[in-house]
Scaffold this active site. Structure first.
Site, PDB file in Angstrom:
ATOM      1  N   LYS A 270      -9.600  13.393   9.058  1.00 41.90           N
ATOM      2  CA  LYS A 270     -10.769  12.864   9.992  1.00 41.90           C
ATOM      3  C   LYS A 270     -11.807  12.927   9.305  1.00 41.90           C
ATOM      4  O   LYS A 270     -12.562  14.103   8.277  1.00 41.90           O
ATOM      5  CB  LYS A 270     -10.578  14.787  10.662  1.00 41.90           C
ATOM      6  CG  LYS A 270     -11.542  14.272  12.399  1.00 41.90           C
ATOM      7  CD  LYS A 270     -11.365  15.741  13.127  1.00 41.90           C
ATOM      8  CE  LYS A 270     -12.854  15.477  13.709  1.00 41.90           C
ATOM      9  NZ  LYS A 270     -12.380  17.018  14.643  1.00 41.90           N
ATOM     10  N   ASP A 275     -19.998  16.493  14.307  1.00 41.88           N
ATOM     11  CA  ASP A 275     -19.526  16.567  15.076  1.00 41.88           C
ATOM     12  C   ASP A 275     -20.188  17.273  16.299  1.00 41.88           C
ATOM     13  O   ASP A 275     -20.159  18.888  16.702  1.00 41.88           O
ATOM     14  CB  ASP A 275     -18.472  16.832  15.419  1.00 41.88           C
ATOM     15  CG  ASP A 275     -17.536  17.140  16.848  1.00 41.88           C
ATOM     16  OD1 ASP A 275     -17.977  16.482  17.632  1.00 41.88           O
ATOM     17  OD2 ASP A 275     -16.175  17.907  17.443  1.00 41.88           O
ATOM     18  N   LYS A 282     -22.281  20.080  22.574  1.00 41.50           N
ATOM     19  CA  LYS A 282     -21.369  21.627  22.305  1.00 41.50           C
ATOM     20  C   LYS A 282     -22.414  22.499  22.450  1.00 41.50           C
ATOM     21  O   LYS A 282     -23.230  22.347  21.922  1.00 41.50           O
ATOM     22  CB  LYS A 282     -20.541  21.988  20.291  1.00 41.50           C
ATOM     23  CG  LYS A 282     -19.304  20.877  20.620  1.00 41.50           C
ATOM     24  CD  LYS A 282     -19.500  21.067  18.934  1.00 41.50           C
ATOM     25  CE  LYS A 282     -18.217  20.639  18.885  1.00 41.50           C
ATOM     26  NZ  LYS A 282     -16.606  20.883  19.300  1.00 41.50           N
ATOM     27  N   ASP A 293     -16.800  18.801  10.122  1.00 43.62           N
ATOM     28  CA  ASP A 293     -15.347  18.363  10.596  1.00 43.62           C
ATOM     29  C   ASP A 293     -15.096  17.075  10.221  1.00 43.62           C
ATOM     30  O   ASP A 293     -14.194  16.483   9.925  1.00 43.62           O
ATOM     31  CB  ASP A 293     -15.970  17.916  12.451  1.00 43.62           C
ATOM     32  CG  ASP A 293     -15.300  17.929  12.918  1.00 43.62           C
ATOM     33  OD1 ASP A 293     -14.164  18.269  12.952  1.00 43.62           O
ATOM     34  OD2 ASP A 293     -15.831  17.201  13.651  1.00 43.62           O
ATOM     35  N   ASP A 352     -16.238  15.224  23.130  1.00 41.36           N
ATOM     36  CA  ASP A 352     -15.673  16.183  22.496  1.00 41.36           C
ATOM     37  C   ASP A 352     -14.648  15.831  21.770  1.00 41.36           C
ATOM     38  O   ASP A 352     -14.459  17.296  20.805  1.00 41.36           O
ATOM     39  CB  ASP A 352     -16.189  17.698  22.683  1.00 41.36           C
ATOM     40  CG  ASP A 352     -16.260  18.283  21.486  1.00 41.36           C
ATOM     41  OD1 ASP A 352     -16.467  18.585  20.005  1.00 41.36           O
ATOM     42  OD2 ASP A 352     -16.815  20.049  21.352  1.00 41.36           O
ATOM     43  N   GLU A 354     -12.828  13.691  19.719  1.00 42.03           N
ATOM     44  CA  GLU A 354     -13.001  13.034  19.807  1.00 42.03           C
ATOM     45  C   GLU A 354     -12.698  12.936  18.147  1.00 42.03           C
ATOM     46  O   GLU A 354     -11.654  11.614  17.902  1.00 42.03           O
ATOM     47  CB  GLU A 354     -14.667  12.564  18.460  1.00 42.03           C
ATOM     48  CG  GLU A 354     -15.026  12.903  17.841  1.00 42.03           C
ATOM     49  CD  GLU A 354     -14.509  14.955  17.755  1.00 42.03           C
ATOM     50  OE1 GLU A 354     -14.676  15.436  18.977  1.00 42.03           O
ATOM     51  OE2 GLU A 354     -14.686  15.217  17.040  1.00 42.03           O
ATOM     52  N   ARG A 356      -9.309  12.683  17.655  1.00 41.16           N
ATOM     53  CA  ARG A 356      -7.663  12.253  18.432  1.00 41.16           C
ATOM     54  C   ARG A 356      -8.430  10.943  18.062  1.00 41.16           C
ATOM     55  O   ARG A 356      -7.252  10.340  17.816  1.00 41.16           O
ATOM     56  CB  ARG A 356      -7.056  12.840  19.309  1.00 41.16           C
ATOM     57  CG  ARG A 356      -7.885  13.638  20.849  1.00 41.16           C
ATOM     58  CD  ARG A 356      -7.636  14.179  21.570  1.00 41.16           C
ATOM     59  NE  ARG A 356      -7.894  15.162  21.402  1.00 41.16           N
ATOM     60  CZ  ARG A 356      -7.301  16.165  21.902  1.00 41.16           C
ATOM     61  NH1 ARG A 356      -6.442  16.458  22.870  1.00 41.16           N
ATOM     62  NH2 ARG A 356      -7.821  17.432  21.289  1.00 41.16           N
TER      63      ARG A 356
HETATM   64  N1  BES Z   1     -13.720  19.072  15.630  1.00 41.72           N
HETATM   65  C1  BES Z   1     -13.897  19.909  16.856  1.00 41.72           C
HETATM   66  C2  BES Z   1     -12.995  21.382  16.897  1.00 41.72           C
HETATM   67  C3  BES Z   1     -12.846  22.490  16.430  1.00 41.72           C
HETATM   68  C4  BES Z   1     -13.872  22.726  16.772  1.00 41.72           C
HETATM   69  C5  BES Z   1     -12.928  22.976  14.852  1.00 41.72           C
HETATM   70  C6  BES Z   1     -14.069  24.576  16.657  1.00 41.72           C
HETATM   71  C7  BES Z   1     -13.401  23.966  14.453  1.00 41.72           C
HETATM   72  C8  BES Z   1     -14.053  25.005  15.263  1.00 41.72           C
HETATM   73  C9  BES Z   1     -13.294  19.254  18.159  1.00 41.72           C
HETATM   74  O1  BES Z   1     -14.065  17.897  17.610  1.00 41.72           O
HETATM   75  C10 BES Z   1     -13.256  19.604  18.690  1.00 41.72           C
HETATM   76  O2  BES Z   1     -14.740  19.624  19.574  1.00 41.72           O
HETATM   77  N2  BES Z   1     -11.824  19.784  19.859  1.00 41.72           N
HETATM   78  C11 BES Z   1     -12.466  20.497  21.490  1.00 41.72           C
HETATM   79  C12 BES Z   1     -10.654  20.654  21.863  1.00 41.72           C
HETATM   80  C13 BES Z   1     -11.218  20.373  23.355  1.00 41.72           C
HETATM   81  C14 BES Z   1     -12.750  19.400  24.049  1.00 41.72           C
HETATM   82  C15 BES Z   1     -10.012  19.287  23.992  1.00 41.72           C
HETATM   83  C16 BES Z   1     -12.045  22.031  21.347  1.00 41.72           C
HETATM   84  O3  BES Z   1     -10.906  22.125  19.998  1.00 41.72           O
HETATM   85  O4  BES Z   1     -12.410  23.115  21.609  1.00 41.72           O
HETATM   86 ZN    ZN Z   2     -14.261  17.212  15.983  1.00 44.22          ZN
HETATM   87 MN    MN Z   3     -15.553  17.849  18.788  1.00 36.50          MN
END
Ligand code: BES
Ligand code: ZN
Ligand code: MN
Length: 503
Positions: A270, A275, A282, A293, A352, A354, A356
């Protein structure tokens, strides 16, 4: 840093410094014992006076020890002798290196490699020493206008091994250790690079450079938005649609063998270079950390370097799925339904989630390589951090033998992972009433439902997923990329290539 191997006795070393271990409580290691005898009990007298307990994290530098040829002796605390395992050993090496660096020895002969470390043979002790030394010297200062240069930095380390029979395997251990350390370093550099510099084009230029540096082994192809549109990679494209930076997917093709029977291993990273969350923005706090990210792509890039350097007899394709997730008038929105490259449709409930969406199209794309197996690496979910904290990477797989291989590599390297289940029950959480699935499955089991989402795009190959959201970087004062899981993946490939640690 320069490393070499030697087998010899400690009192005969003409060096700036000889490094030996002291166990808790105030117990000399066999090598320290030798030096003590030669010096008529100089060292044991110091210990009796209470100058060094032998705890991990302690060190004591001695000058002009009687009858010893080297200028200095560095005593390093090694903790309780029978507790010394790979993790503590690495801490001991780290303390030794940082002390040497602060004290002005530009070269040293290190006898810590002769300590008995639980579960480690000489190969591993030498390799860990090299990797740990290199890692502890890392700093990201490219963007500082006043770089602090050490006045007398450590330049050369001679690692001592018990017998001449160990010399060959130790030389190999140095070579492997240096290659892995270099892979970790480039992964860290990429991760630490700010998002205004490290954008998808930057990732692509790095991928192209790899092909220049290892021509004959690596070719790189970069797929831009036009080609993605022609192919139908609409989920990937949607994520980048709010960004001024073009989405670019770099495909790094390494061929270490020409055998037609060998199928490629695909590593997919990825590479979201920033992000913001997109329209599902966020919160501001710690949003800067979302420059990390792309650490999955950085790790894949680092691993490709390692295997090219060591010319592993494998075929490996590294894919850096680069793009940027931004809010804008052209950005994709919650509610959008996307038709993925696989033909399946996805309702976006949260922009967010994204990662996947980027990965699902890339997983379909790599089918064309008829891979032996695919491993994706992604900072995918905050939920994986809740599940495992910052110590272990989350591993999920649809194939038990592959999961076991990865667990083995993770234990060998100390770059540890832990398997989470991937079961059908979780799939229901992704139900959508307008599309084939939604892109989020709610808070419970968030790391698993994200993997379930990906698994729907996995066809015709064995697959494993590494969620490195908790392990790819550190926050706070020591904010910075860790280079994980370069060591794990490199070791997985070493094992596949039939590298052995005992020959
Ligand atoms: N890149 C983030 C995951 C992340 C968040 C990694 C905080 C490390 C610290 C990912 O793209 C994301 O935002 N995931 C969301 C998914 C949710 C919206 C289902 C998450 O984990 O909050
Ligand atoms: Zn992300
Ligand atoms: Mn995200």
């Amino acid at each position: 840093m320069e490393f070499s191997i030697k087998s010899g006795s400690p009192e005969k070393q003409r060096s700036a410094c000889v490094v030996v271990g002291v166990f808790e409580p105030r117990r000399l290691s066999p090598i320290a014992e030798q030096l003590d005898k030669i010096s008529d009990g100089y060292i044991s007298a110091l210990l009796r006076r209470g100058d060094l307990e032998g705890k991990i994290g302690q060190a004591l530098l001695l000058h002009h020890v009687p009858n010893v040829l080297s200028e200095r002796i560095l005593l390093v605390g090694c903790g309780k002798e029978r507790d010394l395992d790979e993790r503590q050993y690495k801490q001991v090496i780290q303390k030794a290196i940082s002390t040497l660096n602060e004290t002005g020895s530009m070269e040293a002969v290190c006898f810590l490699t002769e300590l008995h470390v639980r579960g480690c043979n000489t190969y591993w002790k030498v390799r860990y020493a090299v990797e740990t030394a290199e890692e502890s010297l890392y700093s990201f200062d490219q963007l500082k206008s006043n770089r602090v240069e050490l006045r007398r930095p450590l330049r050369k380390i001679v690692l001592n091994v018990p017998s001449r029979r160990d010399l060959n395997r130790s030389e190999r251990a140095i070579k492997h250790g240096l290659a892995i350390a270099a892979g970790i370093k480039v992964a860290k550099d990429l991760g630490n690079m700010p998002p205004n510099i490290c954008n998808p084009a930057y990732l692509a230029s790095q991928a192209r450079q790899l092909a220049d540096n290892f021509s004959g082994y690596i070719t790189t192809r970069v797929i831009g938005e036009q080609e993605m549109r022609d192919l139908g990679m609409n989920a990937y494209l949607a994520v980048g649609s709010g960004s001024q930076n073009e989405s670019l997917m770099s495909v790094i093709d390494y061929r270490g063998t020409a055998k037609p029977s060998v199928k490629p291993i695909v590593l997919l990273g990825k590479g979201v270079t920033f992000d913001s969350g997109g329209i599902s923005l966020k919160p501001a706090e710690s949003m800067d950390e979302m420059k990390f990210d792309m650490c999955g792509a950085a790790a894949v890039y680092g691993v490709m370097r390692v295997i090219a350097e060591l010319k592993l007899p494998l075929k490996v394709i590294g894919v850096l799925a680069g793009c940027e997730n931004m809010p804008a008038g052209a950005a994709y929105r919650p509610g959008d339904v996307l038709t993925t490259l696989s033909g399946q449709t996805v309702e976006v409930l949260n922009t967010d989630a994204e990662g996947r969406l980027v990965l699902c199209d890339a997983l379909t794309y790599v089918e064309r390589f008829e891979p032996e197996l695919v491993i994706d690496v992604a900072t995918l979910t905050g939920a994986s951090v809740i599940a495992l904290g910052h110590h272990l990477t989350a591993l999920m797989s649809n194939h038990n033998p592959l999961a076991h291989e990865l667990m083995t590599a993770s234990e060998q390297t100390g770059d540890r992972a832990w398997r989470l289940p991937l079961q059908d029950e979780y799939n229901e959480q992704l139900d959508s009433n307008v599309a084939d699935m939604a892109n989020v499955g709610g808070r419970p089991g968030g790391a698993i439902t994200a993997a379930c989402f990906l698994s729907r795009f996995v066809r015709r190959y064995h697959w494993a997923h590494l969620d490195i959201a908790g392990t790819a970087w550190r926050s706070g004062k020591a904010k910075g990329a860790t280079g994980r899981p370069v060591a794990l993946l490199a070791q997985f490939l070493f094992n596949r290539a039939g590298f052995r640690d005992d020959e």
